[in-house]
Write a protein that holds these residues in place. Structure first.
Motif, PDB file in Angstrom:
ATOM      1  N   SER A  50       1.985   1.933  -3.553  1.00 57.99           N
ATOM      2  CA  SER A  50       0.873   2.408  -4.370  1.00 57.99           C
ATOM      3  C   SER A  50       0.551   3.870  -4.045  1.00 57.99           C
ATOM      4  O   SER A  50       0.371   4.691  -4.946  1.00 57.99           O
ATOM      5  CB  SER A  50      -0.357   1.532  -4.144  1.00 57.99           C
ATOM      6  OG  SER A  50      -1.406   1.895  -5.015  1.00 57.99           O
ATOM      7  N   TRP A  51       0.489   4.200  -2.759  1.00 60.29           N
ATOM      8  CA  TRP A  51       0.180   5.564  -2.352  1.00 60.29           C
ATOM      9  C   TRP A  51       1.289   6.527  -2.772  1.00 60.29           C
ATOM     10  O   TRP A  51       1.025   7.666  -3.180  1.00 60.29           O
ATOM     11  CB  TRP A  51      -0.038   5.633  -0.848  1.00 60.29           C
ATOM     12  CG  TRP A  51      -0.206   7.017  -0.313  1.00 60.29           C
ATOM     13  CD1 TRP A  51       0.548   7.634   0.640  1.00 60.29           C
ATOM     14  CD2 TRP A  51      -1.194   7.987  -0.698  1.00 60.29           C
ATOM     15  NE1 TRP A  51       0.106   8.913   0.874  1.00 60.29           N
ATOM     16  CE2 TRP A  51      -0.970   9.157   0.063  1.00 60.29           C
ATOM     17  CE3 TRP A  51      -2.244   7.964  -1.621  1.00 60.29           C
ATOM     18  CZ2 TRP A  51      -1.753  10.294  -0.064  1.00 60.29           C
ATOM     19  CZ3 TRP A  51      -3.028   9.106  -1.755  1.00 60.29           C
ATOM     20  CH2 TRP A  51      -2.784  10.249  -0.986  1.00 60.29           C
ATOM     21  N   LYS A  77       0.822   9.846  -5.090  1.00 54.80           N
ATOM     22  CA  LYS A  77       1.269  11.186  -4.710  1.00 54.80           C
ATOM     23  C   LYS A  77       2.094  11.832  -5.823  1.00 54.80           C
ATOM     24  O   LYS A  77       2.015  13.041  -6.040  1.00 54.80           O
ATOM     25  CB  LYS A  77       2.081  11.134  -3.416  1.00 54.80           C
ATOM     26  CG  LYS A  77       1.249  10.861  -2.174  1.00 54.80           C
ATOM     27  CD  LYS A  77       2.035  11.169  -0.900  1.00 54.80           C
ATOM     28  CE  LYS A  77       3.223  10.243  -0.749  1.00 54.80           C
ATOM     29  NZ  LYS A  77       3.937  10.491   0.535  1.00 54.80           N
ATOM     30  N   TRP A 121       0.809  -1.205   0.000  1.00 55.60           N
ATOM     31  CA  TRP A 121       0.000   0.000   0.000  1.00 55.60           C
ATOM     32  C   TRP A 121       0.852   1.269   0.000  1.00 55.60           C
ATOM     33  O   TRP A 121       0.465   2.272  -0.621  1.00 55.60           O
ATOM     34  CB  TRP A 121      -0.925   0.006   1.219  1.00 55.60           C
ATOM     35  CG  TRP A 121      -1.623  -1.304   1.469  1.00 55.60           C
ATOM     36  CD1 TRP A 121      -1.531  -2.094   2.567  1.00 55.60           C
ATOM     37  CD2 TRP A 121      -2.533  -1.984   0.582  1.00 55.60           C
ATOM     38  NE1 TRP A 121      -2.313  -3.209   2.433  1.00 55.60           N
ATOM     39  CE2 TRP A 121      -2.942  -3.174   1.236  1.00 55.60           C
ATOM     40  CE3 TRP A 121      -3.028  -1.708  -0.686  1.00 55.60           C
ATOM     41  CZ2 TRP A 121      -3.824  -4.083   0.647  1.00 55.60           C
ATOM     42  CZ3 TRP A 121      -3.905  -2.611  -1.278  1.00 55.60           C
ATOM     43  CH2 TRP A 121      -4.298  -3.782  -0.614  1.00 55.60           C
ATOM     44  N   ASP A 122       1.994   1.221   0.686  1.00 44.80           N
ATOM     45  CA  ASP A 122       2.850   2.401   0.730  1.00 44.80           C
ATOM     46  C   ASP A 122       3.409   2.731  -0.652  1.00 44.80           C
ATOM     47  O   ASP A 122       3.501   3.905  -1.033  1.00 44.80           O
ATOM     48  CB  ASP A 122       3.998   2.197   1.726  1.00 44.80           C
ATOM     49  CG  ASP A 122       4.845   0.978   1.394  1.00 44.80           C
ATOM     50  OD1 ASP A 122       4.305   0.031   0.777  1.00 44.80           O
ATOM     51  OD2 ASP A 122       6.046   0.975   1.741  1.00 44.80           O
TER      52      ASP A 122
END
Length: 336
Positions: A196-197, A201, A193-194
């Protein structure tokens, strides 16, 4: 429907064939040429003649073209001389295409999510203060150059406020697994998830900059189409029959108003895929737009050829799909 599909596919092939001819002739008539781009300062008459013989540039132009076409059909466009020296030109395109797909897809989704509801809402409240305000916003979206908006967003939100990354596609030292080449999707598939986020950004500012023109176009087309449809006889007939307001709006007004929106969405999506050069350059985003800009600067003709032809193919395919969807929505199109 089958005949219509076959006809559109044949048109697609013809368009790409004509484009390949125009591109081939144009590149070989640019100042300097391929030989100068490769040899640079070492371009003595003897070396030029030797390299022209090796590359087949001493042969008639039509012979050169059909040899190029034969290689291109097998995926051989030559090696990059400037963007990624020594790397296969097709591989350069494939490596960067996923980045541009993410950028263009996010931008068109953002434009649709804002453009259609706001366009419908503005049409239902024609002449109001907010309707006039949205029209002004759409005009500004069309009038403001993309590169200026991109620089402004980058300066305010990345440089001054430090809220978002100023460039790149993902933080270099982040631990991310590559699956599809689409960084946001890769993070979702691998549950990183990190990662992907972090990719999201990096995309927020380019998405906003690139979405402004398609948003303005989709908003104005939706508004004009809704205004036109809601005055048609079949809408008044539906109202006279006592149908509910929600049914009239969804089945009669909105569905028929979406026909021109489908067409313009296809055109805008194709344009985003092939026209993201300025946005990618401002944000140093490693997509095909940046590769094309670097290719022109460094006279990397193999990369220019594959990027232009492949991008044009993507543009034509997208619009062919849109035409087919249009024919599904409106069966009258199939008989034209």
């Amino acid at each position: 429907m089958l005949r219509y599909t076959v006809r559109r596919l044949l048109q697609l092939v013809l368009v790409l064939f004509v484009l390949s001819i125009l591109l081939f002739v144009w590149l070989r008539n640019l100042p300097g040429g391929t030989v100068t781009a490769i040899l640079g300062d070492r371009a003595t008459p003897e070396k030029r003649a030797e390299l022209e013989s090796v590359l087949g540039l001493d042969q008639p132009i039509f012979v050169q073209y059909f040899k190029f076409l034969g290689r291109a059909l097998t995926g051989d466009f030559g090696q990059s001389t400037g963007v990624a020296p020594g790397t296969d030109a097709l591989q350069v395109f494939l490596t960067r295409f996923g980045a541009t797909v993410e950028l263009a897809f996010g931008a068109i989704v953002l434009a649709l999510l804002l453009g259609i509801p706001l366009g419908y809402w503005a049409a239902r409240r024609k002449g109001g203060v907010l309707d006039s305000g949205l029209i002004v916003v759409s005009l500004v979206g069309i009038a403001v150059p993309v590169f200026f908006l991109a620089f402004l967003l980058k300066y305010v939100f990345a440089v001054r406020m430090g809220l978002l990354p100023p460039s790149g596609r993902q933080t270099p030292n982040i631990d991310a697994t590559r699956v599809t080449g689409l960084f946001v999707l890769d993070g979702l598939l691998t549950r990183e998830w990190d990662a992907s986020w972090d990719a999201v950004k990096h995309l927020i500012l380019p998405w906003i900059a690139l979405a402004t023109i398609p948003f303005a176009v989709i908003f104005r087309i939706t508004r004009a189409s809704v205004l036109e449809v809601q005055g048609e006889d079949f809408v008044r007939t539906a109202e006279a029959k006592g149908l509910t307001t929600s049914t009239i709006r969804s089945r009669h007004i909105l569905r028929n108003a979406m026909l021109p929106v489908i067409t313009v969405t296809g055109l805008q999506t194709g344009a985003l895929l092939v026209g993201a050069v300025l946005t990618e350059t401002v944000f140093a985003y490693p997509g095909i737009g940046e590769a094309l800009a670097v290719g022109f600067t460094k006279k990397d003709y193999p990369v220019i050829q594959v990027v232009v032809i492949a991008s044009a193919a993507a543009f034509v395919i997208i619009n062919t799909v849109v035409d087919l969807l249009y024919a599904v929505v409106d069966p009258r199109i199939r008989t034209r």
